[in-house]
Scaffold this active site. Structure first.
Site, PDB file in Angstrom:
ATOM      1  N   HIS A   1       0.811  -1.221   0.000  1.00  0.00           N
ATOM      2  CA  HIS A   1       0.000   0.000   0.000  1.00  0.00           C
ATOM      3  C   HIS A   1       0.847   1.275   0.000  1.00  0.00           C
ATOM      4  O   HIS A   1       0.319   2.360  -0.186  1.00  0.00           O
ATOM      5  CB  HIS A   1      -0.946   0.006   1.205  1.00  0.00           C
TER       6      HIS A   1
ATOM      7  N   ASP B   1       3.368   9.545  -0.941  1.00  0.00           N
ATOM      8  CA  ASP B   1       2.187   8.815  -0.483  1.00  0.00           C
ATOM      9  C   ASP B   1       1.910   7.707  -1.494  1.00  0.00           C
ATOM     10  O   ASP B   1       1.891   7.966  -2.706  1.00  0.00           O
ATOM     11  CB  ASP B   1       0.989   9.782  -0.407  1.00  0.00           C
TER      12      ASP B   1
HETATM   13  C1  GDG Z   1      -1.924   3.577   3.253  1.00  0.00           C
HETATM   14  C2  GDG Z   1      -0.969   4.359   2.346  1.00  0.00           C
HETATM   15  C3  GDG Z   1      -2.758   4.402   0.595  1.00  0.00           C
HETATM   16  C4  GDG Z   1      -8.387   9.669   8.306  1.00  0.00           C
HETATM   17  N1  GDG Z   1      -8.709  10.430   9.359  1.00  0.00           N
HETATM   18  C5  GDG Z   1      -9.965  10.083   9.703  1.00  0.00           C
HETATM   19  C6  GDG Z   1     -10.418   9.077   8.844  1.00  0.00           C
HETATM   20  N2  GDG Z   1      -9.414   8.838   7.994  1.00  0.00           N
HETATM   21  C7  GDG Z   1      -9.457   7.853   6.904  1.00  0.00           C
HETATM   22  C8  GDG Z   1      -9.578   8.549   5.547  1.00  0.00           C
HETATM   23  C9  GDG Z   1      -8.983   7.518   4.620  1.00  0.00           C
HETATM   24  C10 GDG Z   1      -7.925   6.848   5.490  1.00  0.00           C
HETATM   25  O1  GDG Z   1      -8.236   7.143   6.832  1.00  0.00           O
HETATM   26  C11 GDG Z   1      -6.519   7.369   5.179  1.00  0.00           C
HETATM   27  O2  GDG Z   1      -6.122   6.839   3.964  1.00  0.00           O
HETATM   28  P1  GDG Z   1      -4.792   7.304   3.197  1.00  0.00           P
HETATM   29  O3  GDG Z   1      -4.815   6.726   1.841  1.00  0.00           O
HETATM   30  O4  GDG Z   1      -4.752   8.776   3.179  1.00  0.00           O
HETATM   31  O5  GDG Z   1      -3.536   6.861   4.082  1.00  0.00           O
HETATM   32  P2  GDG Z   1      -2.918   5.627   4.965  1.00  0.00           P
HETATM   33  O6  GDG Z   1      -3.814   5.249   6.094  1.00  0.00           O
HETATM   34  O7  GDG Z   1      -1.565   6.066   5.312  1.00  0.00           O
HETATM   35  O8  GDG Z   1      -2.862   4.353   4.015  1.00  0.00           O
HETATM   36  C12 GDG Z   1      -1.759   5.228   1.395  1.00  0.00           C
HETATM   37  C13 GDG Z   1      -3.592   3.532   1.521  1.00  0.00           C
HETATM   38  O9  GDG Z   1      -2.766   2.755   2.388  1.00  0.00           O
HETATM   39  C14 GDG Z   1      -4.473   2.569   0.726  1.00  0.00           C
HETATM   40  O10 GDG Z   1      -3.713   1.721  -0.082  1.00  0.00           O
HETATM   41  O11 GDG Z   1      -3.612   5.271  -0.111  1.00  0.00           O
HETATM   42  O12 GDG Z   1      -0.876   5.874   0.499  1.00  0.00           O
HETATM   43  O13 GDG Z   1      -0.086   5.142   3.138  1.00  0.00           O
HETATM   44  O14 GDG Z   1      -9.920   6.543   4.265  1.00  0.00           O
HETATM   45  O15 GDG Z   1     -10.920   8.836   5.299  1.00  0.00           O
HETATM   46  N3  GDG Z   1     -11.638   8.536   8.936  1.00  0.00           N
HETATM   47  C15 GDG Z   1     -12.466   9.004   9.908  1.00  0.00           C
HETATM   48  N4  GDG Z   1     -12.078   9.965  10.789  1.00  0.00           N
HETATM   49  C16 GDG Z   1     -10.857  10.535  10.713  1.00  0.00           C
HETATM   50  O16 GDG Z   1     -10.528  11.398  11.519  1.00  0.00           O
HETATM   51  N5  GDG Z   1     -13.688   8.501   9.995  1.00  0.00           N
END
Ligand code: GDG
Length: 727
Positions: A166, A373
């Protein structure tokens, strides 16, 4: 349908102790939410750490957790405090995470942490084997378990194993810094299919395999001594329909109303991140400060809601980052704030789902500025909530998402002036343009959503597994040798297609040293002198060398894998005959290009494909052209294809002929009663694949191959050929 075992660090349910009692909460975070629906739609089991250390459990509670999680088709693997510290906070987040996100100066190279990583991967492998049943397929998630595919394969050699990373896979120059770089690659290559978000990451992975392990291949296939793996691109999506329908719900509208009451008519900028140095939060704040400085007309008219999810706070660097962000927020608010206006509303806490969607929905601008990212799901979620199409996404070119969302305002996160300007441009963008840009991006993320992502991965995993099965040929038994000899004796028209280096002679230090010896020349002459037999020496070598070594024999020869051909007793000639099996994968990339760039089109010829962009808007094309060419170069690296850039056109074509298409010319010449092909390396695989089902095919040295049998060495090949001469 076979059962799917998903293995990830965290389970969709997290166990916590509150007031002395165990509580089960849905896990926050992309993966659990993203895969939740898919995993429930089929027979499956999710294996992971339940989120609570063994020492914190009372007697009997492990069993209680196991039983409760079983109801949700989850299976817990328990870890000690030390394992969690050294494995998760240690090797995962102080070694792999910074290195793979291009922060080499943050990396801890500690052998104790590495040992913990190995230990926990082993603990998981043992736990998996305990619950695995026949015909289960395995899908390992992310950087916590890069050793696991190999560990599962060691325990279950015939298993179907997929792995998805990821986070980014860094370029070779960064990856090579890791002291345990070979072990991790070997671990990943235990999988049949290794998935990444972008072509760049696939390319980096293949490059490291080539440079560090010497494992080559083509079109994403990596051939190891006992196994073949495919590396491929699966840009993760979101549950688009889910987000867009919830965004229309009264609950979300109530949240929007609540926020609006507080913020008034001000324009709203919203960003949402987990606390992490890879997310570029200080850069974003610095740029916002600069924007307020340069554009006083926006003061009091805009507010920035900065939502940060607490994360990894046990790691000192994360605690330092939190402090830095808080100081920066304080500085901006102190410098620009007035009574009644706080320029940055800072929220350090996870927020409930409906509030999150409410924020997205009302945000006029969403700046996503990571320094690196893997993908970034927030960008896609933001777009999915834009029911009326209004809103502006500012997106760092260092995210995987930027590869798909080229209609956002793309910025370099290290260019503070550019981000500050992007804030101004976004706030001034006409609504018509906002809608046009967003509609194009929405169409794309709607099409390739999370269920398509997961299905695509599992479909490709089955395909990769089929290629693997039956592709390690068995050592040729004596019975088969006798049968081969018998058929040869009976046949009136016999064709022998023989590779040279590594097949008839062992490899030498320099190519010149691998000269044929007298015994070999005699053997080939005797075989070829029989009018019933045609020997074709089919080699990658240049024609002059072959002519010099074998010219005295009248035998047929092929040089440079098929560029040159010489018939029995004839002269050298250039050959034609091309393969088009590569076109589906190239077509996939070119179709994405056409989806992204209106006015561009694909021209498909028999043996080449071209992408024309003369009629596209040059301002849009400029931004994408390098990415598309790079994707094609990554895909075709190490293959027989060439990417050519012409005037407003990019063309992919066969760079040269191959042994398969060349052999075809002999195979079709007459009705052979006996066909035998022998070779040793990847170029001979084209030859094996071109043979009719009745042909004999032999790979020299064990390994993955389309050949039917294997022999150990050139000596064994010669012995077999000598047998044919015995009447
Ligand atoms: C890894 C990779 C890749 C965040 N704050 C809150 C909240 N979130 C949710 C968001 C989103 C998720 O968390 C974050 O997703 P990301 O893609 O930005 O980042 P990582 O968790 O680091 O994930 C990344 C991912 O895997 C998938 O392959 O995209 O690059 O690092 O869904 O909405 N949700 C809620 N409250 C929050 O305060 N409900």
């Amino acid at each position: 349908m076979s059962r799917l075992l998903i293995i990830s660090n965290r389970l969709p349910l997290n166990v916590e102790r509150k007031d002395g009692e165990l509580h089960f909460q849905p896990s926050l975070g992309g993966l659990a939410t993203a895969l939740g629906a898919f995993y429930k739609s089929r027979p499956s089991l999710w294996i992971g750490w339940p989120g609570i250390e063994q020492e914190k459990l009372k007697k009997g509670e492990e069993k209680e957790i196991e039983a409760k999680l079983a109801e949700e088709r989850c299976y817990p693997v328990f870890l000690s405090e030390k394992d969690v510290d050294d494995f998760y906070f240690g090797f995962c987040n102080q070694t792999i995470w910074p290195l793979f996100h291009y922060f080499p100066h943050f990396v801890e190279y500690d052998p104790n942490l590495w040992q913990a990583y190995q230990r926990v991967n082993e603990i998981f492998a043992d736990a998996i084997v305990k619950v695995a049943k026949k015909d289960d397929i395995f899908w390992v998630q992310d950087y916590h378990f890069m050793l696991l595919p190999r560990l599962i394969r060691d325990r279950l050699p015939k298993a179907t194993i997929g792995f998805f990373l990821h986070i980014p896979f860094p370029s070779y120059e960064v990856y090579r810094l890791l002291p345990w770089r070979q072990e991790i690659l070997e671990g990943l290559l235990g999988a049949n299919l290794v998935g990444f978000h972008t072509h760049d990451y696939v390319w980096n992975f293949l490059d490291s395999n080539r440079n560090l392990l010497g494992y080559g291949g083509s079109m994403g296939w990596v051939t190891t001594p006992d196994h073949v793996s495919k590396a491929d691109v699966f840009p993760i999506g979101i549950g688009y329909e889910h987000y867009s329908s919830i965004a229309k719900s009264p609950e979300v509208d109530a949240e929007v109303k609540k926020f609006k009451e507080k913020l008034g008519d001000r324009k709203v900028i919203v960003s949402v991140d987990r606390l992490d140095y890879s997310k570029g939060i200080p850069n974003r704040l610095e740029a916002y400060g600069l924007f307020l400085e340069k554009h006083p007309e926006y003061r009091e008219k805009v507010v920035f809601i900065l939502v940060i999810g607490p994360s990894r706070i046990k790691v000192q660097r994360y605690a330092d980052l939190k402090q830095q962000i808080e100081e920066m927020v304080g500085t901006i608010n102190g410098r620009f704030g007035t009574i009644g206006w706080v320029p940055v509303e800072y929220l350090y806490s996870p927020i409930p789902y409906h509030a999150l969607l409410g924020l997205y929905k009302m945000a006029d601008v969403c700046p996503i500025t990571p320094l690196r990212d893997g993908m970034n799901l927030v960008a896609k979620e933001y777009l999915a909530t834009k029911i009326d199409g209004k809103g502006v996404l500012i997106l760092s070119e260092m995210t995987g998402a930027a590869r798909e969302l080229g209609d956002a305002i793309i910025i370099n996160p290290n260019n503070i002036e550019e981000i500050a300007q992007a804030f101004a441009d976004a706030l001034a963008m006409p609504e018509k343009e906002q809608i046009e840009r967003n509609r194009a991006m929405q169409e794309r993320i709607k099409l390739y959503d999370i269920s398509r992502w997961a299905k695509d991965f599992i479909d490709k995993l089955y395909e990769a597994e089929k290629i693997e099965l039956g592709n390690v040929p068995e050592p040729m038994p004596d019975t088969a040798k006798n049968e081969l000899s018998g058929q040869f004796q009976k046949a009136q028209k016999r064709l022998l297609l023989l590779d040279y280096d590594g097949t008839l002679v062992p490899f030498a230090k320099t190519p010149e040293e691998a000269k044929p010896d007298a015994e070999l020349l005699k053997l080939l002459a005797e075989l070829d002198n029989d009018v019933r037999t045609e020997v074709v020496l089919i080699s990658g070598r240049d024609k002059n060398t072959l002519e010099q070594w074998f010219g005295s024999l009248k035998m047929a020869m092929v040089a440079e894998h098929g560029v040159w051909m010489k018939a029995k007793g004839g002269d050298w000639e250039m050959m034609a005959g091309l393969s088009d099996k590569w076109k589906d994968e190239v077509r996939f990339i070119l179709k994405l290009a056409v989806d992204r760039i209106a006015g561009s089109l694909i021209e498909e010829k028999d043996y080449s494909m071209a992408w024309h962009y003369r009629n596209a808007d040059p301002r849009i094309t400029e931004r994408h052209i390098r990415e598309i060419v790079n994707d094609l170069l990554n895909l075709t690296a190490n293959s027989n294809l060439k990417v050519l850039e012409g005037s407003k056109v990019v063309e992919v074509k066969n760079a040269s002929l191959n042994k398969g298409s060349t052999a075809q010319q002999w195979l079709s010449r007459q009705n052979w009663g006996f066909v035998l092909a022998i070779g040793d390396d990847v170029t001979d695989e084209d030859l094996f694949q071109a043979l009719p089902a009745s042909a004999w095919s032999i790979k020299v040295r064990p390994g993955v191959s389309a050949a039917k049998f294997s022999l150990d060495s050139p000596d064994d090949v010669r012995a077999l050929l000598k047998e044919l001469m015995v009447k």
